[in-house]
Design an enzyme around this catalytic site. Structure first.
Site, short mmCIF file in Angstrom:
data_model
loop_
_atom_site.label_atom_id
_atom_site.label_comp_id
_atom_site.label_asym_id
_atom_site.label_seq_id
_atom_site.Cartn_x
_atom_site.Cartn_y
_atom_site.Cartn_z
CE1 TYR A 1 12.19 -8.18 6.70
CE2 TYR A 1 14.27 -7.04 7.07
CZ TYR A 1 12.91 -7.01 6.84
OH TYR A 1 12.27 -5.79 6.72
NE ARG B 1 -0.82 -7.25 11.04
CZ ARG B 1 0.36 -7.81 11.26
NH1 ARG B 1 1.17 -7.31 12.17
NH2 ARG B 1 0.75 -8.88 10.59
N1 LIG Z 1 8.78 -2.12 10.59
C1 LIG Z 1 10.05 -1.97 10.25
O1 LIG Z 1 10.91 -1.62 11.10
C2 LIG Z 1 10.49 -2.19 8.82
C3 LIG Z 1 11.80 -1.80 8.47
C4 LIG Z 1 12.22 -1.98 7.16
C5 LIG Z 1 11.38 -2.55 6.24
N2 LIG Z 1 10.11 -2.93 6.60
C6 LIG Z 1 9.29 -3.57 5.59
O2 LIG Z 1 8.09 -2.86 5.44
C7 LIG Z 1 7.05 -3.75 5.04
C8 LIG Z 1 5.83 -3.57 5.95
O3 LIG Z 1 6.26 -3.83 7.28
P1 LIG Z 1 5.39 -3.45 8.57
O4 LIG Z 1 6.38 -3.06 9.59
O5 LIG Z 1 4.28 -2.55 8.22
O6 LIG Z 1 4.86 -4.91 8.95
P2 LIG Z 1 3.62 -5.40 9.85
O7 LIG Z 1 3.06 -4.29 10.63
O8 LIG Z 1 4.13 -6.63 10.54
O9 LIG Z 1 2.55 -5.84 8.73
C9 LIG Z 1 2.88 -6.88 7.86
C10 LIG Z 1 1.83 -6.95 6.76
O10 LIG Z 1 2.23 -7.99 5.86
C11 LIG Z 1 1.18 -8.93 5.74
N3 LIG Z 1 1.70 -10.29 5.61
C12 LIG Z 1 2.52 -10.95 6.47
N4 LIG Z 1 2.72 -12.23 6.03
C13 LIG Z 1 2.01 -12.35 4.88
C14 LIG Z 1 1.80 -13.41 3.97
N5 LIG Z 1 2.33 -14.63 4.14
N6 LIG Z 1 1.02 -13.18 2.89
C15 LIG Z 1 0.45 -11.98 2.70
N7 LIG Z 1 0.59 -10.93 3.52
C16 LIG Z 1 1.37 -11.13 4.61
C17 LIG Z 1 0.37 -8.80 7.01
O11 LIG Z 1 -0.96 -9.26 6.74
P3 LIG Z 1 -1.95 -9.89 7.88
O12 LIG Z 1 -1.72 -9.08 9.11
O13 LIG Z 1 -3.31 -9.73 7.30
O14 LIG Z 1 -1.59 -11.32 8.03
C18 LIG Z 1 0.46 -7.31 7.29
O15 LIG Z 1 -0.52 -6.61 6.57
C19 LIG Z 1 7.64 -5.15 5.10
O16 LIG Z 1 8.01 -5.59 3.81
C20 LIG Z 1 8.87 -4.97 5.96
O17 LIG Z 1 9.86 -5.92 5.69
C21 LIG Z 1 9.67 -2.76 7.87
#
Ligand SMILES: NC(=O)c1ccc[n+]([C@@H]2O[C@H](COP(=O)([O-])OP(=O)(O)OC[C@H]3O[C@@H](n4cnc5c(N)ncnc54)[C@H](OP(=O)(O)O)[C@@H]3O)[C@@H](O)[C@H]2O)c1
Length: 254
Positions: free
Chosen positions: A159, A17
């Site tokens: 976090y 995702r």
């Molecule tokens: N979105 C934001 O605003 C934002 C801002 C700053 C930083 N980030 C960082 O960017 C990165 C990606 O975020 P995103 O927004 O794309 O998140 P997201 O859409 O919630 O997707 C999270 C991904 O991480 C995987 N994941 C969650 N728990 C896991 C676990 N226990 N083991 C293995 N995989 C796991 C999920 O896999 P499944 O779905 O298959 O379980 C999914 O593919 C993260 O590190 C986040 O902290 C995001």
């Protein structure tokens, strides 16, 4: 400048995702063989796999909180491809609550789970993958952290701590691994329009978040994906150890 990753094997964690899926797609368009890692959403991972350009891609499951899963996944990827050229530590979790009003037992669980998934897991996976990169004479590791590591996370202490810890781990790895031809980069985004940010993006709260940046909008996952590819590209070895802010000027460090 055209960036290509022909014949490179790229492992993107959390690629079922959001940001990971966008990065996986962009890597595939640039010639890489992409390993789409997921945890619970196999169907989404398969959809991402089906959307990729080119061939030779695969999906692998592992819980970032399980060292055994990470060992198994790394060894299976090596059996299949013989190498991992680029690791993107992107998978992560984010939970919000009132840190002193929530039940204490819940706080303990929340802290432990977040640190295991967001910090210990990426550190273990980086160590496992770096051992393989040493054998194949080099590689790149890109950690996705967060603006929250610098700005503070009043409703998500673990976090913020996990992302600050990963910033520091990336710096240590950059210093320790350069002699093996392994370069380590960190990208620290602000708010990105994904499932993770979803609960924060309703009504007035969304408008408040948008107004934090002079661009008056959130980042899209593809924008973060493009920055991941820039960091992974050949020729920027001297950027190793960097922490690149990507937050639309919403939080500027000096
Ligand atoms: N979105 C934001 O605003 C934002 C801002 C700053 C930083 N980030 C960082 O960017 C990165 C990606 O975020 P995103 O927004 O794309 O998140 P997201 O859409 O919630 O997707 C999270 C991904 O991480 C995987 N994941 C969650 N728990 C896991 C676990 N226990 N083991 C293995 N995989 C796991 C999920 O896999 P499944 O779905 O298959 O379980 C999914 O593919 C993260 O590190 C986040 O902290 C995001």
């Amino acid at each position: 400048m055209e960036i290509t990753f022909n014949d490179k094997v790229v492992l993107v964690t959390g690629a079922s995702r959001g940001i990971g899926a966008a990065a996986a797609y962009l890597f595939s368009q640039s010639g890489a063989k992409v390993v789409v890692h997921y945890n619970q959403n196999k169907q989404s991972a398969e959809t991402v796999l089906g959307s990729l350009a080119g061939s030779g891609h695969s999906i692998f499951q592992a819980d970032m909180a399980s060292p055994d899963d990470l060992k198994k996944m790394t060894s299976e990827i090596i059996s299949r491809y013989g190498k991992i050229d680029i690791l993107v530590n992107n998978a992560g979790i984010y939970e919000e609550d009132d840190m002193v009003q929530m039940p204490f037992d819940k706080f303990l669980e929340y802290w432990d789970e977040t640190i295991r998934v967001n910090l210990t897991g990426p550190a273990i996976l980086s160590n496992l993958v770096a051992r393989e990169m040493v054998k194949t004479v080099g590689g790149r590791i890109i950690n996705v952290t967060s603006r929250g590591a610098f700005r503070g996370e009043p409703t998500a202490w673990a976090y913020g701590a996990s992302k600050a810890g990963l910033n520091s781990t990336g710096q240590s790895m950059a210093k320790s691994l350069a002699k093996y031809g392994i370069f380590v980069f960190t990208l620290a985004p602000g708010f990105v329009e994904t499932d993770m940010a979803g609960p924060c993006l309703v009504g007035e709260k969304r408008r408040e978040i948008e107004s934090q940046t002079p661009l008056n909008r959130l980042a899209q996952p593809e924008e973060i994906g493009r920055a991941i590819l820039l960091l992974a590209a050949e020729g920027n070895e001297y950027m190793t150890g960097c922490i690149l802010d990507m937050n639309g000027a919403s939080y500027l460090r000096t």
